[in-house]
Design an enzyme around this catalytic site. Structure first.
Site, short mmCIF file in Angstrom:
data_model
loop_
_atom_site.label_atom_id
_atom_site.label_comp_id
_atom_site.label_asym_id
_atom_site.label_seq_id
_atom_site.Cartn_x
_atom_site.Cartn_y
_atom_site.Cartn_z
N ASP A 62 34.24 29.22 32.62
CA ASP A 62 35.60 28.88 32.37
C ASP A 62 35.65 27.19 32.07
O ASP A 62 36.57 26.62 31.38
CB ASP A 62 36.54 28.97 33.45
CG ASP A 62 37.05 30.43 33.59
OD1 ASP A 62 37.31 31.01 32.57
OD2 ASP A 62 37.28 30.77 34.72
N HIS B 67 30.87 29.19 41.94
CA HIS B 67 31.07 30.52 41.75
C HIS B 67 30.60 31.30 42.74
O HIS B 67 29.83 30.70 43.53
CB HIS B 67 30.11 30.98 40.38
CG HIS B 67 30.81 32.35 39.71
ND1 HIS B 67 30.30 33.49 40.51
CD2 HIS B 67 31.39 32.70 38.77
CE1 HIS B 67 30.79 34.45 39.76
NE2 HIS B 67 31.55 34.07 38.75
N1 CMC Z 1 34.89 21.65 43.58
C1 CMC Z 1 34.32 21.00 44.74
N2 CMC Z 1 33.98 21.61 45.86
C2 CMC Z 1 33.88 22.96 45.64
C3 CMC Z 1 34.02 23.81 44.44
C4 CMC Z 1 34.75 23.03 43.44
N3 CMC Z 1 35.10 23.65 42.16
N4 CMC Z 1 34.04 24.83 44.64
C5 CMC Z 1 33.26 25.13 45.89
N5 CMC Z 1 33.46 24.04 46.61
C6 CMC Z 1 32.86 23.76 47.94
C7 CMC Z 1 33.87 24.15 48.84
O1 CMC Z 1 34.63 23.16 49.47
C8 CMC Z 1 33.14 24.48 50.15
O2 CMC Z 1 32.61 23.51 50.81
P1 CMC Z 1 32.31 23.64 52.37
O3 CMC Z 1 31.27 24.33 52.59
O4 CMC Z 1 32.17 22.06 52.75
O5 CMC Z 1 33.65 23.93 52.96
C9 CMC Z 1 31.86 24.98 49.38
O6 CMC Z 1 31.79 24.55 48.22
C10 CMC Z 1 31.89 26.65 48.93
O7 CMC Z 1 33.07 26.86 48.67
P2 CMC Z 1 33.96 28.62 48.65
O8 CMC Z 1 35.39 28.22 48.50
O9 CMC Z 1 33.34 28.98 50.02
O10 CMC Z 1 33.03 29.22 47.71
P3 CMC Z 1 33.41 30.64 46.99
O11 CMC Z 1 31.97 31.05 46.58
O12 CMC Z 1 34.26 31.28 47.80
O13 CMC Z 1 34.54 30.13 45.81
C11 CMC Z 1 35.13 29.52 43.72
C12 CMC Z 1 34.17 30.56 44.47
C13 CMC Z 1 34.95 29.98 42.02
C14 CMC Z 1 36.41 30.34 43.99
C15 CMC Z 1 35.11 28.17 43.87
O14 CMC Z 1 33.87 27.63 43.62
C16 CMC Z 1 36.29 27.58 43.08
O15 CMC Z 1 37.52 27.45 43.88
N6 CMC Z 1 36.21 26.84 41.97
C17 CMC Z 1 37.05 26.22 40.94
C18 CMC Z 1 37.81 27.31 40.37
C19 CMC Z 1 37.25 28.15 39.17
O16 CMC Z 1 36.47 27.27 38.47
N7 CMC Z 1 37.20 29.27 39.23
C20 CMC Z 1 36.57 30.18 38.17
C21 CMC Z 1 35.52 31.02 38.75
S1 CMC Z 1 34.42 31.80 37.35
C22 CMC Z 1 35.63 32.80 36.56
C23 CMC Z 1 35.83 34.18 37.06
O17 CMC Z 1 34.92 34.74 38.02
O18 CMC Z 1 36.92 34.61 37.21
#
Ligand code: CMC
Length: 426
Positions: free
Chosen positions: A366, A308
């Site tokens: 989720d 998240h």
């Molecule tokens: N599985 C594997 N690696 C992950 C994941 C995951 N679900 N989420 C983040 N990472 C890794 C990512 O690859 C990155 O690694 P590195 O630093 O080595 O490049 C690091 O963690 C940080 O990721 P980010 O994309 O910069 O983090 P963010 O804060 O921008 O993204 C997120 C948050 C929710 C988009 C992301 O965690 C994600 O894509 N999760 C899966 C989709 C999901 O479950 N979304 C629902 C969010 S909650 C409901 C809502 O608020 O709508």
């Protein structure tokens, strides 16, 4: 504002460019950079808004490190355990939990405005039967901008309140109709003898040839989902609603923009993606392979329902939904659900894996909600639509807050990286 300042040093290290520091009631302070461009000719650069407070708001507070979520100061755990959805909706929209009289009046307003205009029903027939419910909702909610011509002076408090109530009251019927239409069943109207959550269930699942009997355990579960998803401060869809509203756009059009944003798999679409992922995994033995893929930098695959932007701890909503899911599965005699077994094992393995621990990736709201919704009979394409119904309260609360504070138009700037001026030579 506090009497503290941050000093920005540009060029000469002795230069003093004090920037005021703004204090909220809790949470990080904010450096006020509003005068930066005029005074220093500088912009701040923060794509994705990771360090930017785009507005001030008194509705919802999240402490991502603690895993804390407050609506108007109340912990989500207390609201989920002690309040019904209507009370929480009133709290978010109006700032306080209602007393008995206020609650009765609020519920009456919801009942008075929950019907869809007959012409709205005819919109549905313009969509393909296999259209995604979120695509239908984007269209139908946007189309409501063409109605209510007599109460569209959205600078007037009375018209603002009416639009807000209409949106919250009608959204369950709009979402349910997007499902019944795709299933080839007649669209059902709200039943004013039922509460908000039960009504949504009867509009979704009721059949024309038999009475619909509300299962109180399922009604409580859907109400809980609605409370937990009702608001989440400046997430992508809420920020979209606020930005659209900043131009003075019609509230139904603003909400339509919010629904479109929510649909994405990185936001509300994740609950549908989680279920597809769990189905693909199939059984707990295959989890190590999936976890390996999620950790592989060269593989775009991510564990859906994990991670998240704000929570760097267990999402408090996920813990409540996990317990509710176990309860509902047991109530329905599905305690041996392979999907739940896979999810629990996936959570266990991921939470003990160095990669997830280091990056602070925990299950989010989720992760379990899809299993719960599936067990209750919702098709996976409706999962995000359920989220949209619940989040409508948050969107309208932010819309009301923005209208009431008289916010000007949002206009971010950019760090331009295109060509410098050049002449067309022909
Ligand atoms: N599985 C594997 N690696 C992950 C994941 C995951 N679900 N989420 C983040 N990472 C890794 C990512 O690859 C990155 O690694 P590195 O630093 O080595 O490049 C690091 O963690 C940080 O990721 P980010 O994309 O910069 O983090 P963010 O804060 O921008 O993204 C997120 C948050 C929710 C988009 C992301 O965690 C994600 O894509 N999760 C899966 C989709 C999901 O479950 N979304 C629902 C969010 S909650 C409901 C809502 O608020 O709508």
């Amino acid at each position: 504002m506090s009497n503290q300042f941050a000093n920005l040093v540009v060029g000469d290290a002795s230069a003093q460019n004090p920037l005021p520091i703004l204090k909220g009631t809790i949470g990080p302070d904010a450096v006020d950079v509003r005068a930066l461009l005029d005074k220093q000719g500088l912009l701040t650069f923060d794509p994705g808004f990771r360090s930017t407070a785009s507005c001030q708001s008194a509705i919802t507070y999240i402490d991502g490190d603690k895993g804390q979520l407050l609506y108007r100061g109340y912990p989500i755990e207390q609201l989920a355990a002690q309040c019904n959805f209507d009370e929480v909706a009133h709290l978010l929209m109006h700032g306080e939990l209602p007393n008995a009289e206020e609650l009765a009046s609020f519920q009456q307003d919801l009942r008075d405005h929950n019907l869809l205009h007959d012409q709205v029903l005819s919109f549905y027939r313009g969509f393909r039967r296999d259209a995604h419910p979120m695509a239908v909702m984007v269209g139908v909610v946007g189309a409501l901008s063409a109605f209510y011509q007599d109460s569209q002076d959205y600078n007037r408090d009375a018209d603002q309140q009416k639009a807000a109530i209409r949106l919250v009251a009608k959204m369950p019927a709009i979402a349910a109709a997007s499902f019944t239409y795709s299933a080839g069943r007649p669209i059902r109207h709200p039943d004013n003898s039922l509460d908000y959550a039960s009504n949504f269930l009867q509009m979704m699942f009721g059949k024309p040839n038999e009475p619909y009997i509300v299962d109180p355990v399922l009604a409580k579960a859907i109400e809980l989902i609605m409370i937990l998803h009702a608001d989440h401060e400046q997430n992508a869809s809420t920020s979209t609603v606020r930005m659209a509203a900043s131009s003075g756009a019609n509230p139904f059009a603003c909400l339509s923009a919010g629904i479109a944003t929510l649909w994405g798999p990185a936001h509300g679409g994740a609950n549908e993606a989680v279920l597809l992922m769990l189905e693909e995994i199939g059984s707990p033995e295959r989890i190590p392979d999936v976890v390996k893929r999620a950790k592989d930098k060269n593989d775009p695959f991510r564990l859906m329902g994990f991670g998240h932007r704000v929570y760097k701890n267990y999402d408090p909503r996920a813990a409540i939904i996990r317990d509710t899911t176990l309860n509902v599965l047991s109530h329905l005699g599905m305690e041996n659900s392979p999907l739940m077994a896979t999810a629990l094992e996936l959570e266990r393995i991921a939470l003990s894996d160095e990669y997830f621990i280091k990056k602070k990736l925990y299950p989010n709201v989720d992760f379990y909600s899809g299993i719960l919704l599936r067990a209750m009979g919702f098709p996976s394409r409706m999962f995000t639509a359920v989220f949209a119904v619940a989040r409508t309260v948050g969107w309208v609360s932010h819309w009301l807050e923005l209208k009431q504070e008289g916010h000007g138009i949002d206009r971010p700037r950019q760090l331009y990286t295109g060509p410098t001026p050049r002449q067309l030579e022909r």
